[in-house]
Design a protein around this motif. Structure first.
Motif, PDB file in Angstrom:
ATOM      1  N   THR A 194       0.589   9.760  -4.668  1.00  0.00           N
ATOM      2  CA  THR A 194       0.152   8.541  -4.001  1.00  0.00           C
ATOM      3  C   THR A 194       0.928   7.361  -4.577  1.00  0.00           C
ATOM      4  O   THR A 194       1.575   7.448  -5.628  1.00  0.00           O
ATOM      5  CB  THR A 194      -1.352   8.316  -4.212  1.00  0.00           C
ATOM      6  OG1 THR A 194      -1.597   8.115  -5.595  1.00  0.00           O
ATOM      7  CG2 THR A 194      -2.166   9.491  -3.683  1.00  0.00           C
ATOM      8  N   LEU A 195       0.880   6.260  -3.900  1.00  0.00           N
ATOM      9  CA  LEU A 195       1.588   5.058  -4.333  1.00  0.00           C
ATOM     10  C   LEU A 195       1.068   4.568  -5.682  1.00  0.00           C
ATOM     11  O   LEU A 195       1.844   4.158  -6.542  1.00  0.00           O
ATOM     12  CB  LEU A 195       1.446   3.966  -3.267  1.00  0.00           C
ATOM     13  CG  LEU A 195       2.179   2.662  -3.550  1.00  0.00           C
ATOM     14  CD1 LEU A 195       3.678   2.905  -3.654  1.00  0.00           C
ATOM     15  CD2 LEU A 195       1.871   1.644  -2.481  1.00  0.00           C
ATOM     16  N   ILE A 196      -0.215   4.651  -5.905  1.00  0.00           N
ATOM     17  CA  ILE A 196      -0.818   4.231  -7.177  1.00  0.00           C
ATOM     18  C   ILE A 196      -0.294   5.095  -8.328  1.00  0.00           C
ATOM     19  O   ILE A 196       0.006   4.588  -9.414  1.00  0.00           O
ATOM     20  CB  ILE A 196      -2.362   4.311  -7.096  1.00  0.00           C
ATOM     21  CG1 ILE A 196      -2.901   3.338  -6.060  1.00  0.00           C
ATOM     22  CG2 ILE A 196      -3.000   4.055  -8.446  1.00  0.00           C
ATOM     23  CD1 ILE A 196      -2.685   1.883  -6.402  1.00  0.00           C
ATOM     24  N   GLU A 197      -0.179   6.376  -8.119  1.00  0.00           N
ATOM     25  CA  GLU A 197       0.331   7.272  -9.172  1.00  0.00           C
ATOM     26  C   GLU A 197       1.783   6.946  -9.516  1.00  0.00           C
ATOM     27  O   GLU A 197       2.161   6.915 -10.685  1.00  0.00           O
ATOM     28  CB  GLU A 197       0.228   8.735  -8.724  1.00  0.00           C
ATOM     29  CG  GLU A 197      -1.188   9.248  -8.636  1.00  0.00           C
ATOM     30  CD  GLU A 197      -1.268  10.615  -8.000  1.00  0.00           C
ATOM     31  OE1 GLU A 197      -2.243  11.335  -8.316  1.00  0.00           O
ATOM     32  OE2 GLU A 197      -0.384  10.974  -7.195  1.00  0.00           O
ATOM     33  N   VAL A 198       2.590   6.675  -8.519  1.00  0.00           N
ATOM     34  CA  VAL A 198       3.996   6.343  -8.750  1.00  0.00           C
ATOM     35  C   VAL A 198       4.119   5.015  -9.485  1.00  0.00           C
ATOM     36  O   VAL A 198       4.879   4.885 -10.449  1.00  0.00           O
ATOM     37  CB  VAL A 198       4.773   6.319  -7.405  1.00  0.00           C
ATOM     38  CG1 VAL A 198       6.178   5.771  -7.610  1.00  0.00           C
ATOM     39  CG2 VAL A 198       4.824   7.702  -6.801  1.00  0.00           C
ATOM     40  N   ILE A 199       3.363   4.025  -9.076  1.00  0.00           N
ATOM     41  CA  ILE A 199       3.424   2.705  -9.718  1.00  0.00           C
ATOM     42  C   ILE A 199       2.941   2.783 -11.159  1.00  0.00           C
ATOM     43  O   ILE A 199       3.535   2.194 -12.064  1.00  0.00           O
ATOM     44  CB  ILE A 199       2.612   1.669  -8.907  1.00  0.00           C
ATOM     45  CG1 ILE A 199       3.335   1.376  -7.593  1.00  0.00           C
ATOM     46  CG2 ILE A 199       2.408   0.393  -9.697  1.00  0.00           C
ATOM     47  CD1 ILE A 199       2.568   0.471  -6.652  1.00  0.00           C
TER      48      ILE A 199
END
Length: 105
Positions: A7-12
């Motif tokens: 997910t985007l949160i995990e990548v960020i």
């Protein structure tokens, strides 16, 4: 449930964690490089001092000094030995000095 990637949160959050690690290690690495540079200067100074003091004899007029690019070498004559000292600026502008002795020939 669809598990096709991150997910985007995990990548960020992973990217942020990586940046924090890099932020804390870069100053240590640059300090380490500077210390290596000054240790290299110290090592070459010791070798040069050893070479210069081995070339001297008791016929020269003492005391005298020789100035290199960053190092000043000073030589003194005692009754039974020659003293050679090197003075230079070390890491964080600390004055460093090392002396060696050679018997008269």
């Amino acid at each position: 449930m669809n598990n096709k990637g991150f997910t985007l949160i995990e990548v960020i959050s992973a990217f942020g964690l990586l940046m924090i690690i890099i932020l804390f290690t870069l100053p240590s690495l640059s300090q380490l490089r500077m210390e290596q540079k000054y240790l290299s200067i110290e090592r070459s100074t010791i070798l040069k001092l050893e070479k210069k003091i081995s070339e001297l004899n008791s016929d020269a007029s003492y005391p005298f000094s020789v100035k290199d690019e960053r190092v000043e070498y000073e030589f003194f004559l005692s009754s039974d030995y020659i003293e050679g000292c090197a003075v230079w600026e070390g890491y964080r502008d600390q004055k460093k000095e090392i002396c060696m002795y050679s018997p008269l020939q």
